[in-house]
Design an enzyme around this catalytic site. Structure first.
Site, PDB file in Angstrom:
ATOM      1  N   HIS A 130      -1.962   2.654   1.607  1.00 51.23           N
ATOM      2  CA  HIS A 130      -1.616   3.908   2.264  1.00 51.23           C
ATOM      3  C   HIS A 130      -1.639   5.100   1.319  1.00 51.23           C
ATOM      4  O   HIS A 130      -1.800   6.236   1.768  1.00 51.23           O
ATOM      5  CB  HIS A 130      -0.239   3.806   2.924  1.00 51.23           C
ATOM      6  CG  HIS A 130      -0.274   3.074   4.237  1.00 51.23           C
ATOM      7  ND1 HIS A 130      -0.208   1.708   4.328  1.00 51.23           N
ATOM      8  CD2 HIS A 130      -0.388   3.532   5.510  1.00 51.23           C
ATOM      9  CE1 HIS A 130      -0.267   1.349   5.598  1.00 51.23           C
ATOM     10  NE2 HIS A 130      -0.385   2.439   6.327  1.00 51.23           N
ATOM     11  N   GLY A 131      -1.470   4.881   0.046  1.00 53.40           N
ATOM     12  CA  GLY A 131      -1.514   6.038  -0.844  1.00 53.40           C
ATOM     13  C   GLY A 131      -1.098   5.716  -2.260  1.00 53.40           C
ATOM     14  O   GLY A 131      -0.439   4.702  -2.526  1.00 53.40           O
TER      15      GLY A 131
END
Length: 478
Positions: free
Chosen positions: A326-327
């Site tokens: 996700h990041g």
């Protein structure tokens, strides 16, 4: 190009008309049109990244053909790893380079050594995490001989870049989407109408629910030290509905738009906030990613077939990798770790597959026990979303610490009554449609034309009158 933009409102009808009225006689022309339209759609953000998606597609297309003729196991494995390294190499560079450099510096600083490495001003290509996993699924399935490689490069380019789901999913498998480019497609009025219904509901979720929730969630999270525990709790709940409305809204628009062109994409959300445990939640939230990790990482690691420690290891790997996907921020890793902790007791006590069907199936209301289970699962999810939304781990811990104080019993400072009413109505509609692929699929479908169209007009009025301040789709950053 944003779905909720004037550009897309002009782009979609033009592509639709060309697709069905100009290129409809020739399948190859239709596919070529989709490639051109998809590259135009993607290049609207930054045309420079078109070379990246084209190169990634070309690599996997070529490797797929080589895998089909290569019989030597060692060479086949080399080809597979070449695909994995190229795709994950691009993803790692654009998404994680500065993250690793910064943490490398911090590690040396902790031990008393200061270094000055070079960081880069890297722009993250929109949707790179999504189309990377999509092309990888093709190569892996060809390697495992679950899928025959395609000789049709136009169809393959269209599969990788298909504009409705290109930048934020669903992450489609080649086994499902690619064969649909081989078959002649006919326009079906009922399919198009169903697609428009799903698009309508997706815009409502994004523009009315998510964007309104975002306005207040941002105020509260950005000034969390100034608010009572009850206001912080409201802020966390607003973000919980923001991310659901934003991401599932995008998926609805993507799936509905695909139906306008004769394609069927996989369901990506199945009413996750009605889940009775975390295992059920993850079967219903971002289904295309969860099943991707299950099939291409969790099962190859051994899944839940090994001993207790193997099961624990695999659960933590899958959730930590999901968080990191996700990041490039430790907050996402903690979010994944927290969900692994939630999931672990269910796996160890063999309770992770208890709730396989939607709650209160064929009943109007849940039982008291089911309602309690939903509330507990929702509360745990809200808590985890705090880490997902916070800028840093320190911010998240401070937010949670200030939330669980005696001020949690106070009336919240931020309590927009219109938004609370909208959320309650939204939950009601989702509950009534929970047995369908999306809430409006069959809702009021058999009612009189007056009731049915009156309901649709009400939703459209809400979109135009009650829409929040425009926000970029959250998952564009992933």
């Amino acid at each position: 190009m944003l779905f909720n933009s004037l550009d897309f409102a002009i782009f979609l009808p033009i592509v639709f008309i060309l697709y069905w009225f100009v290129a409809y006689k020739h399948l190859r022309f239709q596919n070529a049109l989709l490639v051109v339209a998809s590259y135009m759609f993607y290049g609207w953000w930054d045309y420079r990244f078109l070379a990246l998606i084209f190169f990634s597609s070309l690599v996997d297309y070529t490797i797929g053909l080589q895998l089909n003729v290569e019989q030597n196991k060692a060479k086949r494995k080399i080809l597979l790893w070449l695909s994995i390294l190229v795709n994950l190499g691009f993803l790692g560079f654009f998404k994680y380079y500065n993250f690793f450099v910064d943490n490398f510096v911090e590690a040396f600083t902790f031990f008393g050594t200061k270094i000055q490495p070079n960081t880069l001003d890297i722009i993250l290509p929109v949707g790179i995490s999504f189309y990377t996993f999509q092309t990888l699924s093709y190569t892996i399935d060809v390697y495992k001989q679950k899928l025959k490689p395609t000789n049709d490069i136009i169809s393959f380019l269209a599969f990788v870049s298909f504009f409705p789901q290109l930048v934020a999913g669903p992450i489609e498998r080649a086994t499902n989407l690619l064969p649909q480019f081989y078959k002649k497609r006919k326009f079906h009025y009922s399919q198009a109408v169903d697609g428009c219904r799903q698009i309508l509901w997706g815009f409502f979720k994004k523009m009315v629910i998510a964007d309104n929730c975002a306005e207040y969630a941002n105020i509260i999270f950005n000034n969390s030290e100034n608010y009572s525990g009850s206001t912080l709790a409201i802020g966390a709940i607003f973000f919980t509905f923001q991310i659901y409305g934003d991401f599932s809204g995008y998926s609805d628009i993507a799936i509905g738009t695909s139906r306008l062109f004769g394609f069927n994409l996989k369901q990506n959300f199945a009413f996750p906030y009605f889940s009775r445990d975390i295992a059920e939640f993850w079967r219903r939230w971002h289904i295309s990613l969860s099943t991707w990790f299950r099939d291409y990482l969790y099962i190859p690691l051994g899944g839940s077939r090994g001993g207790t420690w193997i099961k624990i290891r695999n659960v933590f790997i899958i959730f930590l990798v999901s968080g990191f996907w996700h990041g490039a921020n430790w907050t996402f890793i903690v979010w994944g770790f927290l969900n692994a902790l939630y999931f672990l007791p269910l796996l160890l006590f063999n309770k992770n597959r208890v709730n396989m069907v939607i709650v209160a199936q064929e009943k109007k209301l849940p039982s008291i026990i089911e309602l309690f289970q939903i509330a507990i699962t929702f509360g745990l999810t809200v808590l985890a979303w705090v880490f997902f939304r916070a800028e840093t781990i320190t911010h998240a811990l401070s937010f949670i610490k200030n939330m669980f104080t005696v001020t949690l019993l106070k009336l919240p400072v931020v309590r927009p009554s219109y938004l609370i009413i909208l959320l309650l109505l939204f939950i009601l509609v989702e509950w009534l449609g929970r047995n369908q692929k999306y809430a409006l699929e069959c809702l009021f479908l058999k009612s009189s034309r007056f009731i049915k169209w009156g309901f649709y007009m009400l939703i459209m009025a809400c979109i135009f009158i009650l829409r929040g301040k425009e926000q970029v789709f959250i998952y564009f950053q992933f």
